[in-house]
Design a protein around this motif. Structure first.
Motif, PDB file in Angstrom:
ATOM      1  N   ARG A 194       1.751   3.589   2.687  1.00 21.65           N
ATOM      2  CA  ARG A 194       2.716   4.526   3.271  1.00 21.65           C
ATOM      3  C   ARG A 194       3.528   3.862   4.380  1.00 21.65           C
ATOM      4  O   ARG A 194       4.703   4.182   4.579  1.00 21.65           O
ATOM      5  N   GLU A 195       2.892   2.938   5.111  1.00 22.05           N
ATOM      6  CA  GLU A 195       3.555   2.285   6.243  1.00 22.05           C
ATOM      7  C   GLU A 195       4.770   1.467   5.810  1.00 22.05           C
ATOM      8  O   GLU A 195       5.756   1.380   6.529  1.00 22.05           O
ATOM      9  N   ILE A 196       4.664   0.841   4.641  1.00 22.77           N
ATOM     10  CA  ILE A 196       5.720  -0.083   4.243  1.00 22.77           C
ATOM     11  C   ILE A 196       6.613   0.460   3.128  1.00 22.77           C
ATOM     12  O   ILE A 196       7.525  -0.223   2.680  1.00 22.77           O
ATOM     13  N   ALA A 197       6.371   1.698   2.693  1.00 18.41           N
ATOM     14  CA  ALA A 197       7.139   2.246   1.577  1.00 18.41           C
ATOM     15  C   ALA A 197       8.632   2.264   1.865  1.00 18.41           C
ATOM     16  O   ALA A 197       9.453   1.825   1.052  1.00 18.41           O
ATOM     17  N   SER A 198       9.014   2.761   3.036  1.00 18.64           N
ATOM     18  CA  SER A 198      10.449   2.830   3.350  1.00 18.64           C
ATOM     19  C   SER A 198      11.038   1.438   3.496  1.00 18.64           C
ATOM     20  O   SER A 198      12.187   1.192   3.088  1.00 18.64           O
ATOM     21  N   ALA A 199      10.264   0.504   4.047  1.00 18.23           N
ATOM     22  CA  ALA A 199      10.757  -0.869   4.178  1.00 18.23           C
ATOM     23  C   ALA A 199      11.014  -1.489   2.808  1.00 18.23           C
ATOM     24  O   ALA A 199      12.000  -2.196   2.602  1.00 18.23           O
ATOM     25  N   LEU A 200      10.124  -1.219   1.841  1.00 16.91           N
ATOM     26  CA  LEU A 200      10.304  -1.755   0.493  1.00 16.91           C
ATOM     27  C   LEU A 200      11.584  -1.229  -0.144  1.00 16.91           C
ATOM     28  O   LEU A 200      12.336  -1.978  -0.777  1.00 16.91           O
ATOM     29  N   ASP A 201      11.849   0.052   0.013  1.00 13.45           N
ATOM     30  CA  ASP A 201      13.050   0.639  -0.578  1.00 13.45           C
ATOM     31  C   ASP A 201      14.315   0.193   0.135  1.00 13.45           C
ATOM     32  O   ASP A 201      15.319  -0.133  -0.493  1.00 13.45           O
ATOM     33  N   GLU A 202      14.281   0.181   1.467  1.00 12.87           N
ATOM     34  CA  GLU A 202      15.486  -0.090   2.252  1.00 12.87           C
ATOM     35  C   GLU A 202      15.852  -1.563   2.300  1.00 12.87           C
ATOM     36  O   GLU A 202      17.011  -1.918   2.508  1.00 12.87           O
ATOM     37  N   SER A 203      14.879  -2.428   2.093  1.00 13.50           N
ATOM     38  CA  SER A 203      15.113  -3.861   2.291  1.00 13.50           C
ATOM     39  C   SER A 203      15.993  -4.486   1.217  1.00 13.50           C
ATOM     40  O   SER A 203      16.605  -5.520   1.443  1.00 13.50           O
ATOM     41  N   GLY A 204      16.025  -3.888   0.031  1.00 13.22           N
ATOM     42  CA  GLY A 204      16.733  -4.502  -1.084  1.00 13.22           C
ATOM     43  C   GLY A 204      15.874  -5.463  -1.884  1.00 13.22           C
ATOM     44  O   GLY A 204      16.354  -6.108  -2.819  1.00 13.22           O
ATOM     45  N   LEU A 205      14.600  -5.569  -1.517  1.00 16.09           N
ATOM     46  CA  LEU A 205      13.672  -6.429  -2.246  1.00 16.09           C
ATOM     47  C   LEU A 205      13.532  -5.930  -3.684  1.00 16.09           C
ATOM     48  O   LEU A 205      13.564  -4.729  -3.951  1.00 16.09           O
TER      49      LEU A 205
ATOM     50  N   ALA B 257       0.426   5.523  -6.754  1.00 14.17           N
ATOM     51  CA  ALA B 257       0.673   5.975  -5.387  1.00 14.17           C
ATOM     52  C   ALA B 257       1.920   5.310  -4.816  1.00 14.17           C
ATOM     53  O   ALA B 257       2.788   5.978  -4.236  1.00 14.17           O
ATOM     54  N   LEU B 258       2.040   4.011  -4.997  1.00 15.15           N
ATOM     55  CA  LEU B 258       3.176   3.292  -4.424  1.00 15.15           C
ATOM     56  C   LEU B 258       4.482   3.700  -5.108  1.00 15.15           C
ATOM     57  O   LEU B 258       5.528   3.800  -4.458  1.00 15.15           O
ATOM     58  N   LEU B 259       4.441   3.936  -6.395  1.00 15.95           N
ATOM     59  CA  LEU B 259       5.627   4.440  -7.091  1.00 15.95           C
ATOM     60  C   LEU B 259       6.043   5.804  -6.535  1.00 15.95           C
ATOM     61  O   LEU B 259       7.232   6.104  -6.406  1.00 15.95           O
ATOM     62  N   GLY B 260       5.053   6.624  -6.204  1.00 18.52           N
ATOM     63  CA  GLY B 260       5.351   7.928  -5.633  1.00 18.52           C
ATOM     64  C   GLY B 260       5.880   7.850  -4.216  1.00 18.52           C
ATOM     65  O   GLY B 260       6.709   8.669  -3.812  1.00 18.52           O
ATOM     66  N   PHE B 261       5.406   6.858  -3.461  1.00 15.19           N
ATOM     67  CA  PHE B 261       5.850   6.706  -2.073  1.00 15.19           C
ATOM     68  C   PHE B 261       7.269   6.137  -1.985  1.00 15.19           C
ATOM     69  O   PHE B 261       7.933   6.279  -0.960  1.00 15.19           O
ATOM     70  N   THR B 262       7.713   5.440  -3.031  1.00 12.35           N
ATOM     71  CA  THR B 262       9.009   4.765  -3.022  1.00 12.35           C
ATOM     72  C   THR B 262       9.933   5.393  -4.051  1.00 12.35           C
ATOM     73  O   THR B 262       9.524   6.198  -4.887  1.00 12.35           O
ATOM     74  N   GLU B 263      11.208   4.991  -3.999  1.00 13.71           N
ATOM     75  CA  GLU B 263      12.192   5.544  -4.921  1.00 13.71           C
ATOM     76  C   GLU B 263      12.900   4.487  -5.747  1.00 13.71           C
ATOM     77  O   GLU B 263      13.443   4.791  -6.806  1.00 13.71           O
ATOM     78  N   ARG B 264      12.930   3.244  -5.269  1.00 17.64           N
ATOM     79  CA  ARG B 264      13.763   2.245  -5.913  1.00 17.64           C
ATOM     80  C   ARG B 264      13.001   1.007  -6.376  1.00 17.64           C
ATOM     81  O   ARG B 264      13.187   0.547  -7.506  1.00 17.64           O
ATOM     82  N   VAL B 265      12.175   0.464  -5.527  1.00 16.03           N
ATOM     83  CA  VAL B 265      11.554  -0.834  -5.780  1.00 16.03           C
ATOM     84  C   VAL B 265      10.666  -0.774  -7.026  1.00 16.03           C
ATOM     85  O   VAL B 265      10.029   0.244  -7.306  1.00 16.03           O
ATOM     86  N   ARG B 266      10.654  -1.857  -7.786  1.00 13.91           N
ATOM     87  CA  ARG B 266       9.754  -1.953  -8.934  1.00 13.91           C
ATOM     88  C   ARG B 266       8.349  -2.310  -8.447  1.00 13.91           C
ATOM     89  O   ARG B 266       8.193  -3.051  -7.479  1.00 13.91           O
TER      90      ARG B 266
ATOM     91  N   PHE C 114       7.640   7.212 -14.325  1.00 12.43           N
ATOM     92  CA  PHE C 114       8.533   6.355 -13.530  1.00 12.43           C
ATOM     93  C   PHE C 114       9.218   5.358 -14.461  1.00 12.43           C
ATOM     94  O   PHE C 114       8.889   4.168 -14.461  1.00 12.43           O
ATOM     95  N   PRO C 115      10.165   5.813 -15.283  1.00  8.13           N
ATOM     96  CA  PRO C 115      10.752   4.943 -16.315  1.00  8.13           C
ATOM     97  C   PRO C 115      11.359   3.668 -15.739  1.00  8.13           C
ATOM     98  O   PRO C 115      12.154   3.716 -14.796  1.00  8.13           O
ATOM     99  N   GLY C 116      10.938   2.544 -16.295  1.00  8.44           N
ATOM    100  CA  GLY C 116      11.520   1.260 -15.934  1.00  8.44           C
ATOM    101  C   GLY C 116      11.150   0.710 -14.582  1.00  8.44           C
ATOM    102  O   GLY C 116      11.700  -0.301 -14.146  1.00  8.44           O
ATOM    103  N   ARG C 117      10.174   1.324 -13.899  1.00 13.10           N
ATOM    104  CA  ARG C 117       9.862   0.883 -12.544  1.00 13.10           C
ATOM    105  C   ARG C 117       8.501   0.198 -12.420  1.00 13.10           C
ATOM    106  O   ARG C 117       8.158  -0.297 -11.338  1.00 13.10           O
ATOM    107  N   ALA C 118       7.718   0.160 -13.486  1.00 14.06           N
ATOM    108  CA  ALA C 118       6.371  -0.406 -13.387  1.00 14.06           C
ATOM    109  C   ALA C 118       6.184  -1.526 -14.394  1.00 14.06           C
ATOM    110  O   ALA C 118       6.703  -1.476 -15.510  1.00 14.06           O
TER     111      ALA C 118
END
Length: 267
Positions: free
Chosen positions: A18-29, A49-58, A85-89
């Motif tokens: 949960r701590e790094i979820a927003s960083a993963l999405d916002e960073s562009g990684l 869980a991580l797919l649920g916490f994030t919106e973009r990152v694979r 989560f189509p195409g994200r895992a």
């Protein structure tokens, strides 16, 4: 273009995702990868869980040790996650460290045979086939998934030894290499296959970065601070498709690690 990712190591408590979820999405990684090391955390549960916490990152998991799970169950899990989560895992499978498999009471006499049978059956199930097989390890009687994803996800595999890696290159849709392979290992595999190659490499940043790398009892390839961009270039030139940088298990700033790696992607 080479994709760049990071590892959320199983040594980190799962609630820290949960701590790094927003960083993963916002960073562009591009990607974040998880490991299913025994006996720390579930790879499938952590990925969901991580797919649920994030919106973009694979989100990738590699490697999932096949002796621990029936192939029909793995097919159901992968198909379900792909529908949610189509195409994200991305899920990568291997035969697992033999010491751990022995501890769990599932060590196979021929890990390569098991992995081959498993990959073939898994790919068939995810493609919507009715699979009947009577193998040395994998046995299915007219099994067919009822809830298929719209597009079959790739089945990735990896291993350490040359015999296992050759089999993975033949059967799987892509390969995953441990940090011990280094750029030379990527180059060797690229000479034999045009399939995607995902590779791990150790990295550390900030004060005491080299000391933290040196403290790990491992000969695996890695670099610290200003040497990391050069390491990335070595992997790119070797032909890697995705390079995943793994922090040390005592990384003091996970969010900072994510942002630094993302900055290297953009450089």
């Amino acid at each position: 273009m080479t994709k760049l990712g990071v590892v959320f190591r199983p040594q980190f408590a799962p609630e820290r995702m949960r701590e790094i979820a927003s960083a993963l999405d916002e960073s562009g990684l591009d990607e974040v990868w998880l490991w299913e090391d025994c006996f720390l955390a579930s790879g499938i549960a952590s990925a969901v869980a991580l797919l649920g916490f994030t919106e973009r990152v694979r989100v990738g998991v590699g490697l999932l040790p096949v002796p621990l799970r029936n192939v029909a169950l793995s097919a159901m899990e992968v198909a379900t996650v792909e529908r949610l989560f189509p195409g994200r895992a991305t899920f990568a499978f291997g035969h697992g460290l033999q010491k751990w498999m022995g501890q769990a009471g599932v060590r196979a006499e021929s890990p390569v045979t098991l992995l081959r049978e498993y990959l073939v059956a898994l790919k068939g199930l995810l493609a919507g086939e009715t699979v009947t097989v009577s193998g040395r390890y994998v046995n299915l009687d007219a099994v067919r998934l009822e809830r298929l994803p719209e597009t079959p996800p790739p089945v990735i595999s990896g291993a350490f030894g040359p015999k296992s890696l050759a089999m993975c290159a033949e059967v799987a849709d892509g390969l995953i290499l441990a940090a011990s392979a280094g750029p030379d290992g990527v180059r060797e595999m690229r000479a034999t296959t045009d399939k995607p190659i995902i590779a791990y490499a150790r990295a550390a940043f900030g004060a005491g970065a080299q000391e933290r790398l040196d403290a790990e009892e491992s000969p695996e390839y890695g670099r610290a601070n200003d040497d990391v961009p050069g390491m990335i270039q070595e992997y790119v030139e070797a032909g890697v498709t995705t390079l995943v940088l793994q922090p040390t298990p005592d990384e003091p700033d996970l969010e900072g690690f994510v942002h630094i790696v993302a900055g290297l992607k953009q450089a």
